[in-house]
Design an enzyme around this catalytic site. Structure first.
Site, short mmCIF file in Angstrom:
data_model
loop_
_atom_site.label_atom_id
_atom_site.label_comp_id
_atom_site.label_asym_id
_atom_site.label_seq_id
_atom_site.Cartn_x
_atom_site.Cartn_y
_atom_site.Cartn_z
N TYR A 191 65.60 47.14 25.18
CA TYR A 191 64.17 47.06 25.29
C TYR A 191 63.34 45.88 25.82
O TYR A 191 62.59 46.05 26.71
CB TYR A 191 63.85 46.73 23.62
CG TYR A 191 62.23 46.73 23.36
CD1 TYR A 191 61.53 47.88 23.43
CD2 TYR A 191 61.73 45.31 22.98
CE1 TYR A 191 60.08 47.52 23.10
CE2 TYR A 191 60.58 45.30 22.71
CZ TYR A 191 59.70 46.42 22.66
OH TYR A 191 58.45 46.20 22.68
N TYR A 243 47.66 51.06 21.07
CA TYR A 243 47.84 50.79 19.83
C TYR A 243 46.51 51.00 18.78
O TYR A 243 46.18 52.09 19.11
CB TYR A 243 48.07 48.97 19.68
CG TYR A 243 49.42 48.76 20.64
CD1 TYR A 243 50.51 49.45 20.62
CD2 TYR A 243 49.04 48.02 21.64
CE1 TYR A 243 51.65 49.07 21.38
CE2 TYR A 243 50.10 47.66 22.61
CZ TYR A 243 51.37 48.33 22.43
OH TYR A 243 52.15 47.91 23.31
N1 GLU Z 1 57.53 43.26 24.90
C1 GLU Z 1 56.27 43.21 24.11
C2 GLU Z 1 56.73 43.22 22.74
O1 GLU Z 1 57.60 43.79 22.09
C3 GLU Z 1 55.72 44.60 24.42
C4 GLU Z 1 54.36 44.47 23.80
C5 GLU Z 1 53.53 45.06 24.79
O2 GLU Z 1 53.12 45.15 25.67
O3 GLU Z 1 52.05 45.55 23.78
O4 GLU Z 1 56.18 42.36 21.94
#
Ligand code: GLU
Length: 313
Positions: A191, A243
């Site tokens: 991830y 989001y």
């Molecule tokens: N790698 C980031 C995290 O997991 C991604 C979050 C994003 O880009 O919104 O917090």
């Protein structure tokens, strides 16, 4: 005829003047150091023309935009079974929220919140070593963009791994429900590495072409996903790509889009263009402040919103 070159140049000039630029994400150390003054825009149209302005060739951390590519890859791998482990509803909560996971038995609302993308990483990892899974994702993205120079910024991956307590909590919690199936640190390793892919606006717009062109890479003619799947990925980007700011983005811009905390946004005008913008300052919902404004202006000037009647209809 619309002069797209002039439009992107005008937008870049306007963004250079903007005073409200948002705040740079500070929870991943290397991202803190990025200059708030940066802005880039690139778009690739259905006929293959590319228009770019500002820092369009400067690589930045694509972060959550990578979730579009991992979702595409995982759907190719496991097909619609993926939806047994990840939902398709907007979460209405922050990108890294844990609250819904308890009542919803470890099934994340959608593949674009962190929990959902961690499950998708877990699927890509199945049957592989982490380095193979990361390699597969990077090769896939390079193939989409037609650019072998795309790379993972190891310093960003390491920084996120060192401070990723929330993502570790999400992954462990889902493992308790059997929805993360590989060792948690391996899944998280995949991830953070795909989030740490660095790309420029131009590379990102090129990588997004298959979503503009019904699932086909228009340059190579290669089918990446079925037309139906491309349509569905776009639908998820529209409803879940920002989001708890997804409704606002649909209201202001009206395009499928996916943001990342590095300040990038990939937006798709189906049949018309794949667009990437970058400005590192984020708004209160964690989405690029000027990236959103730039896309809003682009859509006003081109009429490209998916809610706008097509001029040629
Ligand atoms: N790698 C980031 C995290 O997991 C991604 C979050 C994003 O880009 O919104 O917090």
């Amino acid at each position: 005829m619309t002069d797209l070159g002039a439009i992107v140049r005008d937008i870049a000039a306007e963004m250079a003047e903007a005073t409200e630029r948002g705040t740079v994400a500070d929870y991943i150390a290397p991202l803190k150091a990025i200059d708030l003054a940066r802005f880039g825009i690139a778009l690739v149209t259905a006929d293959g023309a590319c228009h770019a302005a500002g820092a369009a060739d400067e690589p930045f951390s694509i972060q959550s935009i990578s979730k579009v590519f991992t979702l595409t890859l995982a759907l190719g791998r496991v097909g619609d079974q993926l939806w047994q482990r990840v939902g398709r509803e907007p979460s209405g909560t922050a990108f890294n929220s844990i609250v819904q996971l308890e009542t919803e038995h470890g099934i994340p609302r959608n593949p674009f919140i962190n929990a959902g993308a961690i499950v998708v990483s877990d699927m890509i990892l199945a049957g592989h070593r982490p380095s193979e899974a990361i390699g597969e994702i990077v090769r896939f993205v390079r193939g989409l963009a037609g650019d072998e120079a795309i790379y993972v910024d190891e310093s960003v991956a390491r920084a996120e791994q060192a401070s990723g307590y929330r993502n570790a909590a999400l992954a462990n919690y889902m493992a308790a429900f059997g929805n993360v199936r590989r060792p948690v640190e391996e899944t998280l390793g995949v991830y953070v590495h795909h989030c740490a892919i660095a790309m420029s606006c131009r590379q990102l717009a090129l990588a997004g072409r298959y979503l503009m062109a019904g699932g086909i890479n228009p340059e190579t003619g290669r089918r990446i996903v079925s037309q139906r799947r491309a349509r569905r990925i776009n639908a998820l980007m529209l409803t879940c790509g920002h989001y708890d700011g997804s409704g606002e983005f649909a209201f202001r811009v009206g395009l499928p889009g996916k943001s990342g905390v590095g300040g990038g946004i990939l937006a798709i005008a189906p049949g018309r263009a794949a667009i990437a913008v970058w400005s590192p300052g984020l708004n209160e919902r964690g989405n690029s402040q000027l990236g959103t404004l730039a896309l809003e202006r682009l859509v006003q000037r081109t009429g490209w919103s998916v809610f706008e009647p097509a001029e040629d209809a």
